[in-house]
Design a protein around this motif. Structure first.
Motif: not given
Lengths: 722, 319
Positions: A650-655, A658, A693, B27-28, B32-34, B37-38, B41, B44-45, B187-188, B190, B214
């Motif tokens: 999982c890439t944490t994209c919030n898709d 959300d 994604p 909040k970012a 969504s799907g960008c 975000h990854t 994350n 932050q980790k 980025d896909w 992680p 992406r």
């Protein structure tokens, strides 16, 4: 320049201050060279020289090669003592010294022992030696000389009377005492006996040597004379030793008549022990080399008797005596130089061969020769008087030694171990054919080259000016590749010899180097000397053929063993690897089954029904089958229901979180997982899967069959469920 | 009272205890799907793992989608002018070497308007972590061709497709002098992304990380096939490179051995982008010159001392 030459002293002959020079001329024309070479080849074959050249003025490299001073073992080191000028009489001096040292030692020892025994015996016998007692008393109380009459006193002094001895014993004791007393007188004054061959007598009369020795002039046959001399003298000494032994036994009280009477009955000199025989004074025989070979049979007889006689042979045969024209190249003359090997063939003869080139060795050799009880032969290298030759005697000696003409040989029959008896290690570079010397020579362009030259027998011969005349000088203009140094020429085999001429290096008074060609006869005699040298090497174990073979064999065996070990290890390794592979495959199959089972715990029935899965496999193929079948059965079950998210992808994209917060939640790593599948529709799952994604949402099969458009949805979900 | 003396206490307590939420600010707002975000994350980790003090950490960015980053981190940040992320970051590091400085930039910000600063920042080799969010498009301004857009990209500026071949940021960086750390990731994935950012943080020098990002809105068609195609990625693997655990490594189909100490080989690997995207550590050199170390030599000198030093110098020229 001749007029400016001063009278040459010995030092200036080999002027070590002048550097060695080697001038290279331009090569001559072809025609000249060919003509010269024709002459050269003719010279090689016949030894005839067409023109007179100045080779007589040249000498061998001997003078420039060795610059060391002779070492004497008995001179104090470090003190500035002038070097001893060696000449032809030096060996005699040495012999004299050794003899007197040996005798002194012996005499002391002998006297001491005899005196001991005598006193011991006297005690036994209580022999009253009145006169000596009186003397003793006098010495002790000589202050009271006037007052006391010692003779009378002796009578008064109480002596305890001895026990009664049996008559035989008494007789024996008394005879022994008499013999010992005689011996004490006779043998303690006895010096060495030196039997000299006639030709040496004038020499001896001139010098003051050998003052403590008994000189006996030899008659016609010195060897049989000596043999007889020894045979005559030894019985009395044997008696003495017999008495000595009996005395010893008596004093210890160990004499037993029944055994010892017989034992001492036929007591000849052959039964003497080594250390006893050593006490006998040495008998030394001095002969010349030519004399020895004229009387070879009696010499042989003497050696075979094993009498402890020492023969010293002076080899002066190459010194040219006007009426005694010896040809050096005469084969019989050559063989006579090998006297040492002749002596060694008697096996029990202490043999050594040396010259004044190695004074320390000579000294030790003579000492040991006298000390050993086996017959001894010393082959000494005699040198000319200094007035006759230009070079020093020491250097000539060294040259003879280096050229393997007179190598240092030691044969000691008392050294027990195999091969240890024979020793040629004192020679220079004894493992090589000829010793090799390096020196630097200046070439004409102010440059220096280092030259390595082997010192051969021919080089030694050339030190004699009359022999130098026999060589042919080669001007450096005529130098071609066909000229090879003699040492290399000797090593060539027949096919390579063709067309080559051997040469030696000679040096003149200005230390300039020249080449001189060597005729064929010289080459042959060199070969002979080399063969003799190789023979000596063989005997002493240098370059042993057998040793080398044994080494090679050992090597091969070792190799074979290592190879075997290696193949064994490889085979073992292979086995271990196979085993590990099998185990790994087994484990992999097990873990796979476990994992698949874990995901949906309810497929055990289908598996149990499948016999294949529960059979424990023992080969790779069977294992693979199991894995395949397991996946098939389980594959169906995966597809059946549960939606799931591969959270790690999982890439944490919030898709999904959300859009469908009811279904998807984030875990601690902020990666999504399906919280409660029942909270959302299958359509939502599929849409989320399509939007994801990372394609990590797997919708599975719809749980609620009542949803609309399920078929289409299932189709869309199919690619995420694979 | 024996018990309460500090030297009796054996247990060493951590001085700080930050969780991932402590580093998260607002909040970012990316789509969504960008991929951003990854990356957020992952960063932050990293901060949590390294327990970075928020007030000692700075995120510097330029302009673009990527450059929204500092707003979403609960640390110090500098959202600066377009193309000037590098100069600001270098300035910060030069005078405050004690701060953890991260540079967040995009393909337009770094490779287009900021190209000049990019070259020299690499050369300075200050201890920064540079994250290039390369989505191959100008996203914030709604789809214009970027210097890294693939040939033929249809955009508002090139309706019939772009005509120039794109810059390869990896190859360009490897060609600069004094480069010390060049890596690429996607980025896909992680796990790989995180491992790369972590290694970049650990490197002492300028760590240049290009992240293939992406854009689900403007570049979906370009990326969809890439994401699901296992042949699209080749992992550069080496014991000195980005280390992954076995499971992750085995999830990639193509793995190639590459030693990051060889720059020539690195340049060769950078060229294979035409067939596949190589991800991993291309090059690392721990001994490159550090300009921030040079600049830090007179830190800590008080103002008075500085003034007196200047005055001494000036006095030489006094008449």
């Amino acid at each position: 320049m001749q007029s400016e030459k001063i009278v040459k002293t010995k030092k200036e002959i080999a002027d070590k201050d002048l550097p060695i020079r080697y001038e290279v001329d331009d090569p001559a024309s072809e025609a000249e060279t060919t003509a010269f070479w024709k002459k050269l080849r003719n010279f090689y074959r016949s030894g005839e020289k067409v023109s007179k050249d100045k080779t007589a003025k040249l000498s061998s490299l001997l003078t420039v090669l060795d610059t060391s001073e002779p070492k004497y073992p008995y001179l104090p080191n470090g003190e500035k003592s002038p070097p001893i000028e060696e000449d032809s009489r030096t060996p005699f001096h040495l012999l004299n010294h050794v003899l007197s040292a040996h005798q002194k030692e012996n005499r002391k020892k002998f006297k001491g022992r005899l005196a001991e025994l005598l006193s011991g015996l006297n005690e036994l016998l209580q022999i009253e030696d009145k006169s000596s007692e009186a003397k003793e008393l006098k010495e002790t109380y000589n202050f009271a000389d006037e007052m006391i009459a010692f003779d009378k006193m002796v009578a008064i002094i109480p002596h305890h009377s001895g026990e009664e001895l049996p008559k035989s014993r008494l007789d024996r004791l008394q005879s022994v005492v008499a013999t010992l007393q005689e011996g004490l007188v006779y043998f303690s004054d006895q010096s060495a006996t030196l039997v000299i061959e006639k030709s040496f007598t004038e020499l001896f009369n001139k010098s003051q040597l050998f003052s403590h020795t008994q000189l006996i002039e030899g008659n016609k046959d010195v060897f049989s004379q000596t043999q007889k001399l020894f045979a005559d003298q030894i019985p009395s000494f044997t008696e003495l030793i017999k008495a000595y032994r009996i005395a010893k036994l008596e004093i210890e009280g160990a004499y037993q008549e029944d055994i010892h009477d017989e034992y001492f009955d036929h007591f000849t000199w052959h039964r003497l022990f080594d250390d006893e025989l050593n006490l006998y004074h040495p008998i030394v025989l001095m002969v010349g080399h030519a004399y020895l070979f004229d009387h070879l049979s009696s010499f042989s007889r003497l050696l075979s008797t094993n009498q402890p006689v020492n023969v010293i042979v002076f080899n002066d045969e190459r010194i040219s005596v006007p009426d005694h024209q010896i040809s050096w190249e005469d084969a019989s003359h050559q063989f006579r130089q090998e006297l040492a090997t002749l002596a060694i063939s008697y096996r029990n003869v202490y043999t050594f061969q040396a010259g004044m080139g190695n004074p320390a060795f000579l000294h030790t050799g003579l000492e040991n020769c006298l000390r050993s009880t086996s017959p001894g032969v010393c082959h000494l290298f005699a040198t000319e008087d200094k007035s006759k030759s230009k070079t020093s005697a020491y250097l000539m000696n060294k040259g003879a030694n280096a050229g393997r003409y007179f190598p240092t040989i030691l044969y000691d029959p008392n050294r027990g171990a195999w091969g240890a008896r024979f020793d040629i290690s004192e020679n220079m570079q004894s493992e090589k054919d000829w010793p090799i010397f390096t020196f630097s020579a200046q070439t004409s362009e102010q440059a220096e080259t280092t030259m390595e030259v082997a010192f051969t027998y021919a080089d030694y011969k050339v030190s004699y000016p009359e022999k130098a005349k026999e060589l042919m000088l080669i001007p450096s203009a005529y130098y071609t590749k066909n000229l090879v140094p003699l040492s290399e020429y000797l090593e060539l085999d027949e096919e390579h010899l063709y067309g080559k001429i051997p040469y030696l290096w000679l040096v003149n008074e200005q230390n300039e180097l020249h080449r001189a060609a060597v005729p064929n006869v010289w080459v042959v005699s060199c070969q002979e000397r080399l063969d003799f040298w190789n023979f000596l090497q063989e005997l002493s174990g240098i370059n042993s053929f057998h040793a080398k073979e044994a080494l090679v064999k050992k090597d091969e065996e070792a190799h074979k063993r290592l190879e075997e070990e290696r193949t064994n290890l490889k085979a073992e390794h292979q086995q271990v690897v196979e085993k590990i592979k099998e185990e790994a495959m087994g484990k992999a199959a097990e873990s796979l089954i476990a994992v698949l089972l874990d995901e949906d715990g309810l497929q055990l029935e289908s598996l149990i029904g499948n016999d294949q899965a529960l059979v424990i496999p023992d080969s790779e193929d069977v294992q693979e089958q199991v894995v395949d079948s397991a996946t098939e059965t389980l594959g169906e079950t995966v597809v059946s229901d549960k939606p799931w998210v591969d959270s790690e992808e999982c890439t944490t994209c919030n898709d999904c979180t959300d859009k469908y917060p009811n279904l998807f939640k984030y875990n601690e790593e902020k990666q999504a997982y399906i919280d409660d599948a029942s909270k959302g529709t299958f359509a939502e799952l599929v849409k989320a899967a399509e939007n994801c994604p990372a394609a990590c949402i797997h919708p599975g099969m719809p749980s609620n069959q009542k949803e609309p458009k399920l078929e289409a949805l299932i189709k869309r979900a199919a690619k995420f469920n694979g | 009272m024996i018990a309460l003396k500090p030297d009796f206490c054996d247990v060493s307590l951590p001085e700080s205890d930050y969780s991932m939420e402590d580093y998260a600010s607002s909040k970012a707002r990316w789509c969504s799907g960008c991929g951003a975000h990854t990356i957020l994350n992952s960063v932050q980790k990293l901060c949590k793992e390294e327990q970075l003090t928020p007030e000692k950490t700075v995120f510097v960015s330029g302009i673009g989608c990527s450059s929204r980053f500092p707003h979403y981190m609960n640390t110090y940040g500098f959202h600066g002018l377009h193309g000037r992320a590098f100069p600001v970051a270098c300035g910060v590091k030069f005078r405050r070497p004690d701060l953890n400085v991260f540079v967040v930039t995009g393909d337009g910000d770094c490779c287009s308007i900021g190209a000049g600063h990019w070259v020299h920042a690499i050369r300075y080799n200050m201890n920064l972590v540079v994250l290039l969010f390369d989505n191959a498009i100008y996203g914030l301004t709604k789809k214009q061709t970027s210097p890294t857009s693939p040939l033929g990209t249809i955009s508002n500026t090139h309706p019939t497709g772009s005509v120039l071949p794109p810059i390869n940021p990896i190859q360009a960086t490897l060609g600069l002098p004094n480069v010390s750390f060049v890596a690429q990731t996607v980025d896909w994935k992680p796990a790989h992304l995180h491992a790369t950012i972590k290694k970049a943080y650990e490197h002492q020098g300028l760590s240049f990380v290009r992240i293939v990002q992406r854009c689900p809105v403007f570049m979906r068609d370009t990326y969809e096939p890439t994401v699901s195609d296992p042949d699209a990625i080749t992992v550069l693997n080496h014991e000195d490179g980005i280390l992954l655990n076995e499971k992750t490594l085995n999830s990639f189909r193509h793995i190639v051995e590459h030693d990051p100490s060889d720059i020539i080989k690195a340049r060769e690997k950078a060229e294979i982008v035409k067939e596949t995207t190589p991800i991993g550590l291309f090059y690392q050199n721990e001994n490159a010159t550090r300009y921030d170390q040079y600049g830090a030599h007179n830190l800590g000198i008080s103002t008075d001392d500085r003034l007196s030093a200047i005055n001494t110098l000036m006095d030489r020229y006094a008449i």
